[in-house]
Design an enzyme around this catalytic site. Structure first.
Site, short mmCIF file in Angstrom:
data_model
loop_
_atom_site.label_atom_id
_atom_site.label_comp_id
_atom_site.label_asym_id
_atom_site.label_seq_id
_atom_site.Cartn_x
_atom_site.Cartn_y
_atom_site.Cartn_z
N ARG A 31 96.91 5.49 43.49
CA ARG A 31 97.06 4.29 42.66
C ARG A 31 98.46 4.19 42.07
O ARG A 31 99.04 3.11 42.00
CB ARG A 31 95.99 4.27 41.56
N SER A 167 81.15 1.97 43.86
CA SER A 167 82.25 2.52 44.66
C SER A 167 83.57 2.12 44.03
O SER A 167 83.90 0.93 43.95
CB SER A 167 82.19 2.01 46.10
N ASP A 320 82.40 13.76 44.95
CA ASP A 320 83.13 14.65 45.86
C ASP A 320 82.81 16.13 45.63
O ASP A 320 83.27 16.98 46.39
CB ASP A 320 84.64 14.43 45.72
N ARG A 351 78.45 14.92 54.69
CA ARG A 351 78.53 16.14 53.86
C ARG A 351 77.16 16.74 53.56
O ARG A 351 77.08 17.92 53.23
CB ARG A 351 79.29 15.84 52.57
N ARG A 395 86.79 19.23 51.98
CA ARG A 395 85.93 19.75 50.90
C ARG A 395 84.87 20.73 51.44
O ARG A 395 84.45 21.64 50.74
CB ARG A 395 85.32 18.61 50.10
C1 S3P Z 1 87.77 7.46 45.33
C2 S3P Z 1 86.47 7.03 45.21
C3 S3P Z 1 85.31 7.74 45.81
C4 S3P Z 1 85.68 9.18 46.21
C5 S3P Z 1 87.00 9.27 46.90
C6 S3P Z 1 88.12 8.73 46.02
C7 S3P Z 1 88.84 6.65 44.71
O1 S3P Z 1 84.88 7.04 46.95
O2 S3P Z 1 84.68 9.73 47.04
O3 S3P Z 1 87.31 10.62 47.24
O4 S3P Z 1 89.97 7.17 44.56
O5 S3P Z 1 88.59 5.49 44.37
P1 S3P Z 1 83.89 5.74 46.80
O6 S3P Z 1 84.57 4.76 45.97
O7 S3P Z 1 83.71 5.23 48.19
O8 S3P Z 1 82.64 6.29 46.20
#
Ligand code: S3P
Length: 441
Positions: A31, A167, A320, A351, A395
């Site tokens: 980001r 998400s 995660d 996973r 992971r």
């Molecule tokens: C993330 C959101 C998660 C996570 C990923 C990083 C992010 O995924 O599993 O490792 O940086 O927004 P989801 O948004 O698909 O759950």
């Protein structure tokens, strides 16, 4: 120092001890680069994760016209108008980079083709493309997967949408596209997911609105056509990476270690909450705030653990960390039941299947269903003594190396290469604590 590729083996180790730092948070690093590249000026980023995933995002942003360079220990990004790149953007293994940039490319009104490695090509992209199409984005996909081409227009319209599942990637993609849409976009998340996008957009001068939905979710609103103002970002340590060292400490007798400067945002701290429920001796010390995010030093000591029921509502705050939690659960007394984890099936690997197969190979009593995973332990060290398939998933690789540090027999993984996507210094950090991990020649 970078993690080796090829087979790697972890052996029963004496108590892990000392102090170390986790790499920069992966979510915040992606980001920081993207928001800086969308801003109107020069931004300094310190503590950036220099893992493969984030470096792919940096390369994609360069292709989109931003200046992105490493200066000493920090990164300097000069934002400005984006351009349509002359080649496809390649994201390697990185779902976060690809999905967030689909939204950002759409909002910036340029076009781009998105591609990735075999694992990323297998992951669902429809969840991002559907809301973008509702906004007027022209998106062509390959049966809901990569390669995808996105063409943002100058006439995107704001949307109101409710996410089918929590998400942060999908939420962030919609908010980034909404920056280039006329009107007020409203995103309803049914359960709160990590809020780094909201916090960092704020730090770049973008105004957002928040409303509770009366339940576990909230509605985030963003008025389009806002300009991001250049800002500097300090990236804290990644709690999802620190989790491996903390897990190793709680299962390895005699351990007492501290990971300094870790992000402890409650929307990322579910793993630590669960470990505490299991009886783990974990403390968040020296709590403070940096760049709008809570951080702390995490001290973890070997502990007698008990199995717990992990509520489905906690899944977004530890999504995660389930593979390494499953490993920890195999050292606990009794049953640990993880529910509501169907999203684990569409991560860098399936996973649930990968963790289950690895645990079975190590002699652990484990069962799974479409959206659950159950691990039973008797409080004694599991047998180990297996070669575990990582399915090119960083992971899974790190989780089973942790497993080997306290199992009766060494645990080997088939390939350590993917560890570099999120934690290039993993083996160096663990060696510093006294962990016996080495490439297999
Ligand atoms: C993330 C959101 C998660 C996570 C990923 C990083 C992010 O995924 O599993 O490792 O940086 O927004 P989801 O948004 O698909 O759950």
């Amino acid at each position: 120092m970078s993690s080796p590729s090829g087979r790697m083996r972890a052996r029963r180790s004496a108590g892990l001890a000392g102090e170390g730092r986790a790499p920069g948070d992966k979510s915040i690093s992606h980001r920081a680069l993207i928001f800086a590249a969308l801003s109107n000026g020069d931004c300094e980023i310190s503590g950036l994760l220099e893992g493969d995933d984030v470096l792919r995002t940096a390369a994609a942003l360069r292709a989109l016209g931003a200046e992105v360079e490493r200066r000493g220990r920090d990164w300097r990004v000069s934002g400005g108008p984006w351009k349509t790149p002359g080649h496809a953007l390649y994201f390697g293994n990185s779902g976060t980079g690809a999905r967030l940039l689909m939204g950002a490319v759409a909002g910036a009104g340029v076009a781009a083709v998105f591609d990735g490695d075999a694992s990323l090509r297998g992951r669902p992209m429809g969840r991002v493309l559907e809301p973008l199409r509702m906004m007027g984005v022209n998106a062509v996909d390959n049966d809901g997967r990569l390669p995808v081409s996105i063409e943002g227009g100058s006439d995107l319209s704001a949307v109101t949408c409710k996410l089918a599942k929590p998400s942060a990637q999908v939420k962030s993609a919609i908010l980034l596209a909404a920056l280039g849409a006329e009107g007020l976009t409203r995103v309803h998340e049914p359960q709160r997911s990590r809020d780094h996008t909201e916090r960092m957009l704020n730090a770049f001068g973008v105004e957002l609105g928040f409303e509770s939905d009366g339940g576990p979710g909230r509605i985030i609103s963003l008025q389009g056509m806002q300009q991001l103002h250049a800002a500097n970002v300090v990236v804290p340590g990644d709690p999802s990476s620190a989790a491996f060292a903390v897990a190793a400490a709680v299962i390895t007798p005699g351990s007492d270690l501290t990971i300094k400067n870790v992000l402890v945002n409650p929307l990322r701290a579910g793993f630590y909450e669960t470990l505490r429920d299991m009886g783990a001796d974990i403390a968040f010390e020296n709590k403070r705030e940096e760049s709008g995010e809570p951080v702390a030093d995490i001290r973890a000591r070997h502990s007698i653990l008990h199995g717990v029921e992990v509520p489905a509502t906690r899944a977004p705050a530890m999504i995660d960390e389930y593979p390494v939690l499953a490993v920890v659960a195999s050292y606990a007394i009794g049953e640990t039941m993880m529910r509501g984890v169907e999203e684990l099936r569409v991560k860098e690997s399936d996973r649930i299947a990968a963790a289950e197969a690895g645990l079975v190979a190590c002699g652990v009593d484990v069962k799974s269903g479409p959206d659950w995973l159950r691990v039973k332990g008797d409080g004694k060290a599991p047998h180990g003594g297996a070669l575990v398939k990582t399915h090119h998933d960083h992971r899974i690789a790190m989780s089973f190396l942790v497993m080997g540090l306290a199992a009766k027999e060494p645990v080997e993984i088939d390939d350590a290469a993917m560890i570099a996507t999120s934690f290039p210094d993993f083996s160096a950090l663990m060696a510093g604590f006294g962990a016996d991990m080495a490439p297999v020649s």
